[in-house]
Scaffold this active site. Structure first.
Site, PDB file in Angstrom:
ATOM      1  N   GLY A 103       0.813  -1.202   0.000  1.00 18.49           N
ATOM      2  CA  GLY A 103       0.000   0.000   0.000  1.00 18.49           C
ATOM      3  C   GLY A 103       0.847   1.253   0.000  1.00 18.49           C
ATOM      4  N   CYS A 104       0.206   2.396  -0.300  1.00 18.50           N
ATOM      5  CA  CYS A 104       0.949   3.657  -0.418  1.00 18.50           C
ATOM      6  C   CYS A 104       1.534   4.104   0.915  1.00 18.50           C
ATOM      7  CB  CYS A 104       0.051   4.732  -1.015  1.00 18.50           C
ATOM      8  SG  CYS A 104      -1.524   4.987  -0.159  1.00 18.50           S
ATOM      9  N   TYR A 105       0.729   4.081   1.981  1.00 19.52           N
ATOM     10  CA  TYR A 105       1.254   4.478   3.287  1.00 19.52           C
ATOM     11  C   TYR A 105       2.361   3.534   3.736  1.00 19.52           C
ATOM     12  CZ  TYR A 105      -2.403   7.965   4.330  1.00 19.52           C
ATOM     13  OH  TYR A 105      -3.210   9.074   4.338  1.00 19.52           O
ATOM     14  N   ALA A 121       5.750   4.408   1.772  1.00 16.86           N
ATOM     15  CA  ALA A 121       6.461   5.596   2.268  1.00 16.86           C
ATOM     16  C   ALA A 121       7.009   5.369   3.666  1.00 16.86           C
ATOM     17  CB  ALA A 121       5.530   6.800   2.256  1.00 16.86           C
TER      18      ALA A 121
END
Length: 343
Positions: free
Chosen positions: A147-149, A152
């Site tokens: 996932g994106c979170y 990062a």
């Protein structure tokens, strides 16, 4: 190479399609809708592509997809892929899955966080968690795109956790994302008049990316017990910033932190360490880069890390292509944007 995308109408699927159209190793892209009953021009389903887009969105059929393609990308919502993926898993057909359905190894964890039935435990165990800078997809058949979170955050904390530079129970992540991260379905949270000129916290202690972050962290250091994780919706379309805090372990200073990041990412083209000059969203939006800065505060003995990505490129379609390139031994930079979206 002929590739298939299931779920092109969502933001992640739209970006993935655009990126694959520019990939030098892709000769054809076939598009399928999991709930499609007849063929439909893509322009009718996604007007953003414009009236010159002649590609058809075809009805979903697993046998047809495997016969006409060499790999399939799923860009569907959670709870859909695990009902569609079984024929591909049985046939050992290459899958790159942008949904969260195969990221977690434990079915009970998936059901706790997603509130949906989990895929088979043996299939979850066999899936590859495709954090591209740390987990090479070569030789895999089912790749679960992070996932994106999670992307990062994990890139921002990896050097600190892997090199044991922090007090293990001190991790705090304050992450913020643009509205595209919430998907296309309209909610009270994403309504323009609610989002515009506003900041909104959401998913406090319940965000679905928490368990996948911890699952990967504990492969690096099983003694890290948890992290405090907060998400905020930004009044921007794309971009994600994870602001990370942790207490430094005894003897750790700013020089040690900088060395850890430089050593970890010295050979990773798409991760750029900016030192004490903390990055901003505009440095990465439109590209596949992750920019990371770090500052050590000797007064509070706290390490501050800022990690920024484009949530629909590096956090979705771009990382999926990184996994695609690893899987088929293509040029690691193929098909990936390296210029930012300037104003």
């Amino acid at each position: 190479m002929k590739v298939a995308i299931v779920g092109v109408t969502g933001y992640a699927g739209m970006v993935l399609y655009q990126l694959l159209k520019g990939h030098p190793e892709v000769s054809m892209i076939n598009l399928y809708g999991h709930d499609q009953t007849q063929a439909q021009p893509l322009y009718e389903a996604v007007p953003q592509f414009g009236p010159t887009e002649t590609t058809l969105l075809k009805p979903y059929d697993a046998d047809v997809i495997m016969a006409d393609n060499q790999v399939v990308f799923f860009a569907t919502s959670a709870g859909i892929t695990n009902t569609l993926a079984k024929p591909f898993i049985k046939a050992h057909f290459p899958v790159i899955d942008l949904s969260g359905d195969y990221r977690l190894k434990d079915p009970a964890q998936y059901e706790k966080w997603y509130h949906k039935p989990a895929a088979d435990a043996k299939d979850l165990q066999a899936a590859h968690f495709g954090l591209a800078e740390f987990e090479n997809a070569q030789g895999q058949t089912y790749i679960a795109n992070p996932g994106c979170y999670a992307t990062a955050t994990l890139l921002g904390i990896a050097p600190l956790v892997q090199q044991h530079l922090i007090v293990k129970d001190s991790l705090i992540v304050d992450a913020k994302s643009g509205t595209s991260g919430a998907g296309k379905k309209l909610t009270a949270l994403t309504h323009f008049s609610q989002t515009n000129e506003n900041l909104q916290l959401y998913g406090i202690n319940t965000h679905k990316h928490i368990p996948e972050i911890m699952q990967e962290v504990q492969t690096w250091d099983p003694e890290v017990p948890a992290l405090q994780f907060t998400t905020t919706l930004l009044p921007v379309t794309t971009g994600l910033m994870a602001t990370i805090y942790a207490k430094a372990a005894p003897g750790v200073d700013g020089e040690a932190v900088a060395k850890a990041f430089n050593d970890t990412y010295q050979n990773d083209f798409f991760v750029r360490f900016t030192g004490e000059q903390l990055p901003t969203l505009k440095q990465v939006v439109g590209s596949n880069f992750t920019d990371i800065g770090a500052v050590y505060n000797p007064v509070t003995n706290t390490i501050l890390v800022v990690s920024v990505i484009d949530n629909v490129i590096k956090g979705a379609g771009g990382q999926a292509i990184q996994n695609f390139n690893q899987l088929f031994n293509f040029n690691p930079l193929a098909g990936l944007p390296t210029t930012v979206a300037l104003p």
